[in-house]
Design a protein around this motif. Sequence first.
Motif, PDB file in Angstrom:
ATOM      1  N   ALA A  68       4.285  -1.435  -3.292  1.00  0.00           N
ATOM      2  CA  ALA A  68       3.426  -2.510  -2.776  1.00  0.00           C
ATOM      3  C   ALA A  68       2.132  -1.942  -2.214  1.00  0.00           C
ATOM      4  O   ALA A  68       1.037  -2.517  -2.408  1.00  0.00           O
ATOM      5  N   ALA A  69       2.220  -0.804  -1.516  1.00  0.00           N
ATOM      6  CA  ALA A  69       1.011  -0.196  -0.955  1.00  0.00           C
ATOM      7  C   ALA A  69       0.051   0.228  -2.064  1.00  0.00           C
ATOM      8  O   ALA A  69      -1.176   0.051  -1.959  1.00  0.00           O
ATOM      9  N   GLU A  70       0.575   0.783  -3.162  1.00  0.00           N
ATOM     10  CA  GLU A  70      -0.268   1.205  -4.274  1.00  0.00           C
ATOM     11  C   GLU A  70      -0.935  -0.010  -4.927  1.00  0.00           C
ATOM     12  O   GLU A  70      -2.120   0.050  -5.305  1.00  0.00           O
ATOM     13  N   LEU A  71      -0.200  -1.101  -5.066  1.00  0.00           N
ATOM     14  CA  LEU A  71      -0.770  -2.309  -5.663  1.00  0.00           C
ATOM     15  C   LEU A  71      -1.890  -2.864  -4.796  1.00  0.00           C
ATOM     16  O   LEU A  71      -2.943  -3.315  -5.309  1.00  0.00           O
ATOM     17  N   GLN A  72      -1.687  -2.851  -3.477  1.00  0.00           N
ATOM     18  CA  GLN A  72      -2.727  -3.379  -2.591  1.00  0.00           C
ATOM     19  C   GLN A  72      -3.982  -2.511  -2.626  1.00  0.00           C
ATOM     20  O   GLN A  72      -5.109  -3.006  -2.436  1.00  0.00           O
ATOM     21  N   GLN A  73      -3.804  -1.217  -2.877  1.00  0.00           N
ATOM     22  CA  GLN A  73      -4.986  -0.345  -2.963  1.00  0.00           C
ATOM     23  C   GLN A  73      -5.799  -0.622  -4.221  1.00  0.00           C
ATOM     24  O   GLN A  73      -7.010  -0.410  -4.245  1.00  0.00           O
ATOM     25  N   THR A  74      -5.129  -1.101  -5.291  1.00  0.00           N
ATOM     26  CA  THR A  74      -5.865  -1.374  -6.532  1.00  0.00           C
ATOM     27  C   THR A  74      -6.767  -2.587  -6.393  1.00  0.00           C
ATOM     28  O   THR A  74      -7.848  -2.644  -7.017  1.00  0.00           O
ATOM     29  N   GLN A  75      -6.346  -3.590  -5.578  1.00  0.00           N
ATOM     30  CA  GLN A  75      -7.151  -4.801  -5.378  1.00  0.00           C
ATOM     31  C   GLN A  75      -7.108  -5.169  -3.893  1.00  0.00           C
ATOM     32  O   GLN A  75      -6.426  -6.119  -3.490  1.00  0.00           O
ATOM     33  N   PRO A  76      -7.813  -4.419  -3.081  1.00  0.00           N
ATOM     34  CA  PRO A  76      -7.742  -4.662  -1.632  1.00  0.00           C
ATOM     35  C   PRO A  76      -8.319  -6.026  -1.236  1.00  0.00           C
ATOM     36  O   PRO A  76      -8.052  -6.507  -0.127  1.00  0.00           O
ATOM     37  N   GLN A  77      -9.110  -6.649  -2.129  1.00  0.00           N
ATOM     38  CA  GLN A  77      -9.714  -7.931  -1.765  1.00  0.00           C
ATOM     39  C   GLN A  77      -8.722  -9.080  -1.827  1.00  0.00           C
ATOM     40  O   GLN A  77      -8.985 -10.158  -1.283  1.00  0.00           O
TER      41      GLN A  77
END
Length: 598
Positions: free
Chosen positions: A459-468
């Motif tokens: 989940a942390a990696e996914l949020q880093q890909t689209q932080p907006q």
Amino acid sequence: MSLRTRTLLILAVVFLGLLVGLGIASKFTVLRGFARLEEEQADENMRHVVGALNDDIVDLKGVARDWAGWDDAYAYIDGQDDAFFQSNLSGDTSFYNYRINVMLFIHSSGSIVFGTGFDLEDGQRTLVPEGLLRQVQPGSPLVSPEHTEGGMAGLLDLPEGPMLVASEPIVTSMRQGPIRGAVIFGRFLDTKEIQRLSRTTLLSLTSLPLQDPRTPSELRAVPSPSANRPYILVRPSGSASMEGYALLRGLYGQSGLVLKAEMPRTIYAQGRSTTLAFLASLAAIGVTSSMVVTLLLERMVLRRVCDLSAGVRDIGAQGDASARVSVLGRDEIAALGQSINQMLERLQRLQREQQRGSEELAQKAAALETANKELEAFSYSVSHDLRAPLRSIDGFSQALGEDYEGKLDTQGDDYLQRIRAATQRMSHMIDDILGLSRVTRQEVRRERVDLSEMARSVAAELQQTQPQRTVDFAIADGMAATGDKGLLQVALENLLGNAWKFTSQRPSALIEFGSTLQDGRQVFFVKDNGAGFNTAYAGKLFSPFQRLHSPGEFPGTGVGLATVQRIMHRHGGRVWAEAEEEKGATFYFTLPATGGEA
């Protein structure tokens, strides 16, 4: 325990149980019947003793009656015939003849005209016992009969000892009055008299005072025995003798003397010896029968069963299903042998089929190995030979766009962008195919995996890909399973990435990772509130390159869920989905604690 030993043990237990049961039954039926018969005989013996004693009393009363109903005695008591004394009372013959110890002639006034005691052993006259004198006071029933037939006889328990007493009124020879007095004869019931009674009844008799400690308490509690039916008590005094007690009625109806008889238990002893002889005969018959039954069982059953068991054991040890056991006879054992041979025949047929199956399986394994090698070669070709032209197309397209920037019209630029997008999409598809191939061939290394921590990392990696983006992850704590950490990482990346992708059009997305129990088994799930899908097409979800949404809506190659399914199958689990269009989807998967493909 062998069948032969168990059979012999059962026969022995049954025989011993039968013998013990018959012994107990004989004790409570046969021997009890003998004991009851013996008690009845003992009771009859004691009544015979009482009858013999009553006969003595009747005889003594008869003698007193003869003397009292005599004209000479009638005259003598009134002082009118002195010759009566000289001829009848001066000598001792009458005492011996009638075995009497006391003779009294008492006038109706109460005076004793003649009275003497006599010791039959010493042959000497003695004084009248004081106890008897107290019983013959004026007014006593013994000395004052009411009528000419008013005599009485019975037992008196005197201080000097028990005595048989008979009293008759003195009347004329015609039994007429007036009554002038009474004649009283007495006989001590001493040891010698008891011995005489023992000889008469053929029993060993002794006399006991009622209050003697040796007298049973049951007799002391009897208020007064009946005149017609004396109180009799019989009881065993051991295995060899029986005691009988007779409570005698006194002259005035009170309880008097107790006569005790010792009797051998001949009936009970005979019954016991007969029972023992019967049981011994039964034991001999049982032993003989058991031996015969054992020999017959050994020859007709046990030996054949043991031979059959040995044959089966040898076949099992050799592992030769073509061997057969020996079958003799037409009974159930023979039928069992035939069934065993039929089973061996089926087993032999199955072994042949198994051998053919093993050969076919080996051929398929060889073909599979060849296919895997070809797949590896194809994968290498895809990764090496196909990528080079794609890189050339993409590189020359990029160079063409840069070198001729501004020289191409809008349609030309659009064509170049489409060429580059197609080559990149083809490159991603090749990567996914190689990833699916690696998942299929990779060895599963099992270990304990913290799925909650792994999901948080993805989940942390996914949020880093689209932080907006605004996405809320709800990941339960403490979820763990046994499996290959790398493969489970790929599965969670695909499932969570899938949820991330299909919630991209939601302003506030929610992705949940948790577990529940179904039929007592832990089931993990990934749930989102994204686009969802029509469940009528759910069967296409886990097939490679099958998509339910267009690439324009949501990008992808359609290989991710196929990869997840293969990972779950390799772990011995499964994966399925539930969804509703525009309301999100939930993907479930199971991971057993052990098992699965290696």
